[in-house]
Design a protein around this motif. Structure first.
Motif, mmCIF file in Angstrom:
data_model
loop_
_atom_site.group_PDB
_atom_site.id
_atom_site.type_symbol
_atom_site.label_atom_id
_atom_site.label_comp_id
_atom_site.label_asym_id
_atom_site.label_seq_id
_atom_site.Cartn_x
_atom_site.Cartn_y
_atom_site.Cartn_z
ATOM 1 N N ALA A 1 -14.098 -8.384 -40.935
ATOM 2 C CA ALA A 1 -12.758 -8.373 -40.348
ATOM 3 C C ALA A 1 -12.054 -9.700 -40.589
ATOM 4 N N ALA B 1 -19.745 -6.798 -39.484
ATOM 5 C CA ALA B 1 -18.420 -6.200 -39.302
ATOM 6 C C ALA B 1 -17.388 -7.249 -38.913
ATOM 7 N N TYR B 2 -17.800 -8.182 -38.062
ATOM 8 C CA TYR B 2 -16.868 -9.231 -37.630
ATOM 9 C C TYR B 2 -16.507 -10.140 -38.795
ATOM 10 N N ASP C 1 -21.417 -7.252 -33.729
ATOM 11 C CA ASP C 1 -21.780 -6.734 -35.046
ATOM 12 C C ASP C 1 -21.324 -7.781 -36.059
ATOM 13 N N CYS D 1 -12.837 -4.390 -33.519
ATOM 14 C CA CYS D 1 -14.113 -4.891 -33.978
ATOM 15 C C CYS D 1 -14.962 -5.311 -32.784
#
Length: 255
Positions: A78, A74-75, A71, A67
């Motif tokens: 995750a 996205a993080y 971003d 990752c």
């Protein structure tokens, strides 16, 4: 040497950013060895996957997700995936950063934004992602990684140092915001740590000699020195410590 074990860290879900190498890798190893359920992210997929496989082979719990922490959606996704695998995080270590040297004269607005994103912004949004789960679980610990670079006025790092100085403000403000939920927030502030990156790019034999001269203890700092303090700040032993900044710098003369 013999180091401490922390029973409260056994089975505790931990999230670490930038965990594939350097100080981050040392923390992944240290928390996994304590029996924690470690989830970590990094952009270095090969190194991250290899580390997770190694620790899993030792019977420890380590899960890696590739990752880019800049971003933010996205993080945060995750972090959500790690929560599904290990349970809601009780420990967050905001470690990911990038200390590329740069000239202040050459900085553009876009470069400013990129460097703040990798050195500061993700830390806030990771806290935002984990805090609700920590509150429901009865509390937790956030460890923000700072740097003594801005304290000792290291040249060639103005944006990095600006971001790392801001980590102190983030720590103090979020300690107040999250304290009622028994979530403590502290900064761990490394000195000149001998990671492989630093040795490869910045630290010559002459530079190392100069660093040791500046330190009260004239020995090389290692990533493991930082990881051991992180364990204490994550464990129940530090239950009433929050809003503080802890220097691991061997007593740098100008710190």
């Amino acid at each position: 040497m013999t180091f401490a074990s922390y029973p409260s860290l056994a089975d505790r879900p931990v999230v670490i950013s930038g965990g594939a190498s350097g100080i981050g890798e040392a923390m992944v190893r240290a928390f996994a060895a304590q029996g924690a359920r470690v989830g970590f992210v990094d952009i270095a997929a090969e190194a991250g996957e290899a580390l997770a496989a190694e620790l899993t082979g030792l019977g420890q719990t380590a899960r890696f997700i590739r990752c880019d922490v800049t971003d933010i959606p996205a993080y945060q996704a995750a972090i959500g995936d790690l929560a599904l695998a290990h349970g809601d995080a009780r420990v967050l270590v905001n470690n990911a950063a990038h200390d590329q040297r740069h000239r202040w004269e050459d900085v553009t607005p876009d470069e400013w934004d990129r460097r703040m994103a990798v050195n500061l912004k993700h830390a806030f949004f990771a806290i935002q992602a984990v805090a609700p789960g920590m509150a429901v679980a009865g509390g937790g610990a956030v460890i923000n990684y700072g740097s003594i670079s801005w304290m000792v006025m290291t040249p060639g790092l103005p944006l990095y140092e600006t971001a790392k100085a801001a980590i102190h403000g983030l720590t103090r403000s979020m300690a107040r915001e999250l304290g009622p939920s028994s979530i403590r927030v502290n900064s761990l502030v490394p000195g000149a740590v001998m990671t492989q990156r630093q040795l490869d790019l910045w630290i010559s034999a002459e530079a190392l000699a100069d660093i040791k001269q500046n330190q009260a203890i004239p020995e090389a700092l290692t990533p493991e020195d930082c990881a051991r303090l992180a364990l204490f700040l994550a464990a129940d032993d530090s239950a009433m410590i929050t809003g503080q900044h802890f220097l691991v710098d061997a007593g740098w003369a100008n710190g």
